[in-house]
Design a protein around this motif. Structure first.
Motif, PDB file in Angstrom:
ATOM      1  N   SER A  45      -7.407   1.021  -0.984  1.00 28.14           N
ATOM      2  CA  SER A  45      -7.049   2.039  -1.980  1.00 28.14           C
ATOM      3  C   SER A  45      -6.947   3.407  -1.311  1.00 28.14           C
ATOM      4  CB  SER A  45      -8.085   2.073  -3.101  1.00 28.14           C
ATOM      5  OG  SER A  45      -8.128   0.825  -3.751  1.00 28.14           O
TER       6      SER A  45
ATOM      7  N   LYS B  91     -10.842  -1.856 -12.419  1.00 28.39           N
ATOM      8  CA  LYS B  91     -11.975  -0.923 -12.410  1.00 28.39           C
ATOM      9  C   LYS B  91     -11.948   0.026 -13.608  1.00 28.39           C
ATOM     10  CE  LYS B  91     -12.642  -1.413  -7.571  1.00 28.39           C
ATOM     11  NZ  LYS B  91     -12.392  -0.920  -6.247  1.00 28.39           N
TER      12      LYS B  91
ATOM     13  N   ASP C  22      -3.034  -0.300  -8.198  1.00 29.56           N
ATOM     14  CA  ASP C  22      -4.317  -0.447  -7.509  1.00 29.56           C
ATOM     15  C   ASP C  22      -5.093  -1.635  -8.069  1.00 29.56           C
ATOM     16  OD1 ASP C  22      -6.144   0.493  -5.564  1.00 29.56           O
ATOM     17  OD2 ASP C  22      -7.324   1.485  -7.122  1.00 29.56           O
ATOM     18  N   GLU C  23      -5.515  -2.502  -7.171  1.00 25.34           N
ATOM     19  CA  GLU C  23      -6.281  -3.732  -7.490  1.00 25.34           C
ATOM     20  C   GLU C  23      -5.480  -4.754  -8.284  1.00 25.34           C
ATOM     21  OE1 GLU C  23      -8.780  -3.648  -5.740  1.00 25.34           O
ATOM     22  OE2 GLU C  23      -9.347  -1.539  -5.623  1.00 25.34           O
TER      23      GLU C  23
ATOM     24  N   THR D 148      -2.535  -3.008  -4.110  1.00 23.61           N
ATOM     25  CA  THR D 148      -3.755  -3.151  -3.316  1.00 23.61           C
ATOM     26  C   THR D 148      -4.655  -4.245  -3.881  1.00 23.61           C
ATOM     27  OG1 THR D 148      -5.264  -1.690  -4.512  1.00 23.61           O
ATOM     28  CG2 THR D 148      -3.723  -0.619  -2.988  1.00 23.61           C
TER      29      THR D 148
HETATM   30 MG    MG Z   1      -9.551  -0.669  -3.769  1.00 19.56          MG
END
Ligand code: MG
Ligand code: ATP
Length: 208
Positions: A55, A79, A139-140, A171
């Motif tokens: 990240s 998250k 992200d993720e 990511t």
């Molecule tokens: Mg990450």
């Protein structure tokens, strides 16, 4: 202080000449490679692996794009809470969406996680059809794909049908093989050492 120049010896001159020839060859090789790279298009970039930096490096790309005055959209999957303080950055070129319910081991709810991923994916799809947007960070997303919250084929179809000038960064650990196959640029972060293993807490500015 007075600098004393040592006169070149014969050996120095031979080494210097050999170095110059080697560098000229290298220069020709590099110029040929640069001249051969003519295509320009949006890239699919994947940061995966078990080491820290996936990240972080992606946020670095966002910063670089913003520096060029380009619009960026960040969608954070999985998250929740204050997981990324980067979102506090204020920039009219940056849109930030946090669509996570929390770590999978905390939520313990497949249905809840799936719904949150779906919300994030719809935001990503909209961004991928917005001509103003130059870079989209998912992200993720790899975690969502690994858990099957979003089918890999559907994700790839969304990436494939996006506007051609857009760069997308995905990511997360365990990138699916189909995504690695489809992507243009894949980097695997490998853990060599991490302070967490030595009992060091996550710290502001380093981890979040
Ligand atoms: Mg990450
Ligand atoms: P970062 O956001 O710091 O670049 P990352 O995106 O590579 O990390 P994630 O899987 O998203 O990694 O995990 C984020 C958090 O987990 C960060 O706090 C990071 O320091 C920590 N972390 C990453 N890799 C490891 C590891 N190998 N061991 C322990 N903790 C790790």
């Amino acid at each position: 202080m007075k600098t004393i120049f040592k006169p070149l010896t014969e050996t120095d001159e031979v080494l210097e000449a050999a170095h110059r020839v080697a560098m000229q060859e290298k220069q020709a090789e590099m110029h040929a490679l640069i001249a051969a790279a003519k295509e320009r298009r949006g890239l699919t970039i994947v940061h995966t692996g078990n080491g820290k930096g996936k990240s972080t490096a992606a946020f670095g790309l966002v910063t670089r794009m913003l520096g060029h005055g380009k619009h960026c959209v960040v969608v954070q999957f999985i998250k929740s809470g204050d997981a990324a303080t980067e979102r506090n950055l204020r920039c009219h070129l940056l849109r930030w969406h946090r669509c996570g319910e929390g770590f999978t081991w905390d939520t313990q709810s497949r249905a809840g996680d799936t719904e949150a991923v779906r919300t994030g994916w719809q935001i990503a799809l909209n961004a991928m059809q917005d001509p103003e947007v130059n870079l989209i960070l998912l992200d993720e997303l790899n975690i969502a794909l690994t858990y099957g919250y979003l089918p890999v084929a559907e994700a790839i179809e969304g990436l494939r049908t996006r506007l051609p000038h857009q760069h997308v960064v995905v990511t997360g650990r365990d990138a699916p093989s189909e995504l690695i196959e489809y992507a243009d640029l894949v980097t695997e972060m490998r853990e060599v050492k991490h302070p967490f293993k030595a009992g060091v807490q996550a710290q502001a500015g380093i981890e979040f």
